[in-house]
Design a protein around this motif. Structure first.
Motif, mmCIF file in Angstrom:
data_model
loop_
_atom_site.group_PDB
_atom_site.id
_atom_site.type_symbol
_atom_site.label_atom_id
_atom_site.label_comp_id
_atom_site.label_asym_id
_atom_site.label_seq_id
_atom_site.Cartn_x
_atom_site.Cartn_y
_atom_site.Cartn_z
ATOM 1 N N TRP A 95 0.714 -1.120 0.029
ATOM 2 C CA TRP A 95 -0.082 0.159 0.029
ATOM 3 C C TRP A 95 0.890 1.381 -0.038
ATOM 4 C CZ3 TRP A 95 -5.021 -0.434 -1.488
ATOM 5 C CH2 TRP A 95 -5.499 -1.525 -0.885
ATOM 6 N N GLN A 96 2.154 1.098 -0.139
ATOM 7 C CA GLN A 96 3.148 2.359 -0.337
ATOM 8 C C GLN A 96 2.892 3.042 -1.595
ATOM 9 O OE1 GLN A 96 4.715 3.930 2.257
ATOM 10 N NE2 GLN A 96 3.339 2.743 3.422
ATOM 11 N N ASN A 97 3.224 4.094 -1.743
ATOM 12 C CA ASN A 97 3.094 4.920 -3.090
ATOM 13 C C ASN A 97 1.623 4.670 -3.818
ATOM 14 O OD1 ASN A 97 4.015 6.690 -5.022
ATOM 15 N ND2 ASN A 97 4.625 4.921 -6.519
ATOM 16 N N VAL A 98 0.740 4.961 -2.836
ATOM 17 C CA VAL A 98 -0.643 4.835 -3.367
ATOM 18 C C VAL A 98 -1.492 6.277 -3.027
ATOM 19 C CG1 VAL A 98 -2.731 3.783 -3.055
ATOM 20 C CG2 VAL A 98 -0.991 2.413 -3.228
ATOM 21 N N HIS A 99 -2.085 6.589 -3.860
ATOM 22 C CA HIS A 99 -3.167 7.816 -3.614
ATOM 23 C C HIS A 99 -4.506 7.320 -3.408
ATOM 24 C CE1 HIS A 99 -0.675 10.758 -6.377
ATOM 25 N NE2 HIS A 99 -0.002 10.145 -5.634
ATOM 26 N N PHE A 100 -5.021 7.623 -2.098
ATOM 27 C CA PHE A 100 -6.101 7.351 -1.587
ATOM 28 C C PHE A 100 -7.170 8.497 -1.919
ATOM 29 C CE2 PHE A 100 -3.553 4.288 0.985
ATOM 30 C CZ PHE A 100 -3.960 3.287 0.532
ATOM 31 N N VAL A 101 -8.297 8.529 -2.465
ATOM 32 C CA VAL A 101 -8.944 9.572 -3.335
ATOM 33 C C VAL A 101 -10.474 9.517 -2.632
ATOM 34 C CG1 VAL A 101 -10.192 10.754 -5.234
ATOM 35 C CG2 VAL A 101 -7.727 9.395 -5.431
ATOM 36 N N ALA A 102 -10.610 10.479 -1.868
ATOM 37 C CA ALA A 102 -12.127 10.819 -1.407
ATOM 38 C C ALA A 102 -13.127 10.935 -2.223
ATOM 39 C CB ALA A 102 -11.963 11.812 -0.345
ATOM 40 N N ASN A 103 -14.081 10.053 -2.271
ATOM 41 C CA ASN A 103 -15.153 10.115 -3.269
ATOM 42 C C ASN A 103 -16.551 10.076 -2.585
ATOM 43 O OD1 ASN A 103 -16.784 9.348 -5.735
ATOM 44 N ND2 ASN A 103 -15.448 8.361 -6.795
ATOM 45 N N PRO A 104 -17.090 11.133 -2.653
ATOM 46 C CA PRO A 104 -18.290 11.252 -1.594
ATOM 47 C C PRO A 104 -19.607 10.920 -2.162
ATOM 48 C CG PRO A 104 -17.533 13.699 -2.237
ATOM 49 C CD PRO A 104 -16.503 12.541 -2.435
ATOM 50 N N ILE A 105 -19.345 11.010 -3.788
ATOM 51 C CA ILE A 105 -20.792 10.722 -4.338
ATOM 52 C C ILE A 105 -20.856 9.146 -4.432
ATOM 53 C CG2 ILE A 105 -21.785 10.782 -6.826
ATOM 54 C CD1 ILE A 105 -21.402 13.468 -5.195
ATOM 55 N N THR A 106 -19.912 8.558 -4.521
ATOM 56 C CA THR A 106 -19.904 6.836 -4.709
ATOM 57 C C THR A 106 -19.765 6.364 -3.344
ATOM 58 O OG1 THR A 106 -17.628 6.620 -4.956
ATOM 59 C CG2 THR A 106 -19.148 6.818 -6.928
ATOM 60 N N GLY A 107 -19.575 7.140 -2.268
ATOM 61 C CA GLY A 107 -19.477 6.363 -1.009
ATOM 62 C C GLY A 107 -18.281 5.687 -0.727
ATOM 63 N N ALA A 108 -16.896 6.130 -1.367
ATOM 64 C CA ALA A 108 -15.850 5.083 -1.396
ATOM 65 C C ALA A 108 -14.537 5.873 -1.251
ATOM 66 C CB ALA A 108 -15.924 4.484 -2.910
ATOM 67 N N ILE A 109 -13.328 5.215 -0.769
ATOM 68 C CA ILE A 109 -12.138 5.718 -0.816
ATOM 69 C C ILE A 109 -11.362 5.012 -2.125
ATOM 70 C CG2 ILE A 109 -10.064 6.008 0.325
ATOM 71 C CD1 ILE A 109 -12.276 7.481 1.520
ATOM 72 N N ASN A 110 -11.164 5.681 -3.187
ATOM 73 C CA ASN A 110 -10.510 4.964 -4.137
ATOM 74 C C ASN A 110 -8.904 4.978 -3.947
ATOM 75 O OD1 ASN A 110 -12.768 7.035 -6.212
ATOM 76 N ND2 ASN A 110 -12.991 4.952 -5.823
ATOM 77 N N SER A 111 -8.403 4.044 -4.580
ATOM 78 C CA SER A 111 -6.866 3.814 -4.589
ATOM 79 C C SER A 111 -6.327 3.946 -6.147
ATOM 80 C CB SER A 111 -6.685 2.173 -3.867
ATOM 81 O OG SER A 111 -7.411 2.314 -2.888
ATOM 82 N N VAL A 112 -5.245 4.471 -6.221
ATOM 83 C CA VAL A 112 -4.645 4.829 -7.379
ATOM 84 C C VAL A 112 -2.948 4.754 -7.124
ATOM 85 C CG1 VAL A 112 -4.275 6.608 -9.179
ATOM 86 C CG2 VAL A 112 -6.581 6.361 -8.244
ATOM 87 N N ARG A 113 -2.424 4.156 -8.077
ATOM 88 C CA ARG A 113 -1.050 4.180 -7.910
ATOM 89 C C ARG A 113 -0.433 4.756 -9.040
ATOM 90 N NH1 ARG A 113 2.161 0.844 -5.117
ATOM 91 N NH2 ARG A 113 0.629 -1.041 -5.122
ATOM 92 N N PRO A 114 0.435 5.910 -8.876
ATOM 93 C CA PRO A 114 0.810 6.732 -9.919
ATOM 94 C C PRO A 114 2.245 6.132 -10.285
ATOM 95 C CG PRO A 114 1.378 7.896 -7.798
ATOM 96 C CD PRO A 114 0.439 6.576 -7.258
#
Length: 378
Positions: free
Chosen positions: A234-253
Motif C-alpha cells: 500500500w506504499q506509493n498509493v493515492h487514496f481519493v475521497a469520493n463522496p458521491i460513490t461513498g468510497a475511498i478509491n486507490s490509485v498508484r502513480p
C-alpha cells in the motif's frame, strides 16, 4: 454544519446578516490514542470555515470572503485574537470559494478557487489584486503578497504533496483529470475561460480511462511511510475521497523517463453501502493511520435539492481512523519541543508528518546553524 443562514439565497447577504454562526474549529490533541476522542474547541461562532491550516500558535482560516488568522496568544489552547489578512475573495458560489490551504516552502500558503467565484481582494498592506474564476494561487504568511501560479479546472478539491515535494491535484469531476501532477504556470481546462497567460495552451488530460466515477472528488492522501504507515503493498498509493460513490478509491502513480505520469486504478480501499457515508477529506496522521472526514449526509448535492429539505443532516459528522492490522499503536514524537540538534533526525524520518514538522520548526527557529548538516545530507 448548522447555521442560521441556510434559507438565505445570497451568500453575500449571509455573511452580512450572521453576527455569529454555530460552526467551530476543533482540535484533537492525541487522535492516535485508543477509543473515541473528545476534541477541544479552539474557536467558535463561525459560519462555514471551508479551510483551516494550523500555523505556529494559531490557524489560517477561510471564512466567507476573507482569509483570517486566529491565534492563541496566552497559550490556553483557545483562540483569543482574530486578524483579517486578506479580504474580498469571491463568494458567489459557496462550493467554489477558495479552499485547500496548504503550506509550501518559502513562506507561502497555496490554495485553489473554483469556476464561479470572482472578486478583487485587498491584501494586508492595502494592495488590491483581482482574483477571478478558476485560479490556483498562493499568498505569503503575512498576507502582503498574492500570486497566481496556475489556472483552470473547475474545482480543485485536493492539494497533496508527496515526500519529494511533488504536488498532485485533481478535478472534482471525472473529466480526465481525476489525478494530475501540478505544474506551475500551466492552464488546465475549465468550464469558463481561465488562462494563466493570454496565449496559454491547455494541459492535456492526465488520467483518461482511470474511471473513478463521481462528480465530487474531494481529497488525496498519499501513502508514503515505511516507518509507521501501511505495509509495502500500500506504499506509493493515492487514496481519493469520493463522496458521491461513498468510497475511498486507490490509485498508484508512476512516472516515466520523460517525467510523464500515468495512473493505475487499484482495488478500492473502502466502499460503503451506508447512504450517509460521504468522505470529503482524507489525510495520513502522524501515527501513520489514514483519517477520513465523513460529512455524514444522505443529500450532498447543492442545487438539485432545496437547502431546507428534511433529509439534509446539518448537525452530524464522523471522523474515521483506518489502521492496517499490522500497524502497532504509535507514540508520536513532540517535534515542537525537540532540541535543535534533534531536528535533522526528525527531518530524515520516513514518516511524512514528522519530517514536515521538523521542517516547520527549522524554519520557525531560523536555525542557520544546521545548514552545514543539511548540506551534507543533501
Amino acid at each position: 454544519m448548522d447555521t442560521d443562514c441556510t434559507r438565505i439565497s445570497k451568500r453575500q447577504r449571509c455573511v452580512q446578516v450572521c453576527a455569529g454562526g454555530k460552526d467551530q474549529i476543533l482540535v484533537f490533541d492525541r487522535p492516535w490514542e485508543k477509543g473515541p476522542q473528545k476534541p477541544r474547541i479552539f474557536a467558535d461562532n463561525l459560519v462555514m470555515p471551508v479551510s483551516v491550516l494550523p500555523h505556529n500558535d494559531g490557524v489560517f482560516m477561510v471564512h466567507g470572503p476573507d482569509v483570517e488568522f486566529l491565534s492563541d496568544s496566552d497559550g490556553d489552547g483557545v483562540a483569543d485574537k482574530r486578524e483579517k489578512l486578506i479580504r474580498g475573495f469571491g463568494i458567489q458560489d459557496t462550493h467554489t470559494t477558495i479552499h485547500q490551504l496548504t503550506r509550501t516552502p518559502g513562506g507561502w500558503i497555496a490554495f485553489s478557487q473554483g469556476c464561479n467565484s470572482f472578486g478583487t481582494v485587498t491584501l494586508a498592506n492595502g494592495e488590491k489584486v483581482p482574483f477571478n474564476r478558476s485560479l490556483i494561487g498562493r499568498f505569503s504568511v503575512d498576507g502582503k503578497r498574492l500570486e497566481t501560479i496556475g489556472a483552470g479546472m473547475n474545482n480543485i478539491w485536493a492539494w497533496a504533496i508527496n515526500d519529494e515535494g511533488r504536488t498532485f491535484i485533481h478535478e472534482a469531476n471525472d473529466f480526465g483529470y481525476s489525478q494530475a501532477a501540478f505544474d506551475r504556470d500551466v492552464t488546465y481546462p475549465s468550464f469558463v475561460k481561465a488562462l494563466r497567460y493570454p496565449d496559454s495552451m491547455k494541459h492535456p488530460p492526465t488520467a483518461q480511462g482511470l474511471g473513478l466515477g463521481g462528480t465530487g472528488f474531494s481529497g488525496i492522501a498519499i501513502s508514503q511511510d515505511s516507518q509507521r504507515g501501511f505495509p509495502e503493498q500500500w506504499q506509493n498509493v493515492h487514496f481519493v475521497a469520493n463522496p458521491i460513490t461513498g468510497a475511498i478509491n486507490s490509485v498508484r502513480p508512476s512516472v516515466d523517463s520523460r517525467g510523464v505520469y500515468s495512473y493505475e486504478k487499484l482495488e478500492d480501499l473502502l466502499v460503503s453501502d451506508d447512504l450517509m457515508f460521504r468522505p470529503v477529506a482524507v489525510e495520513f496522521g502522524p501515527d501513520g493511520c489514514l483519517y477520513v472526514i465523513d460529512c455524514y449526509n444522505r443529500i450532498i448535492s447543492h442545487n438539485e435539492v432545496s437547502t431546507d429539505h428534511p433529509a439534509r443532516d446539518k448537525k452530524s459528522g464522523r471522523i474515521w481512523r483506518i489502521r492496517h492490522k499490522s500497524q502497532k499503536p504509535a507514540e508520536v514524537p513532540n517535534v515542537e519541543k525537540a532540541a535543535d540538534a534533534q531536528l535533522v533526525k526528525h527531518l530524515l524520518s520516513a514518516n511524512t508528518w514528522e519530517s514536515r514538522a521538523a521542517w516547520h520548526q527549522i524554519e520557525k527557529r531560523q536555525l542557520k546553524s544546521l545548514v552545514p548538516q543539511l548540506k551534507r545530507w543533501l
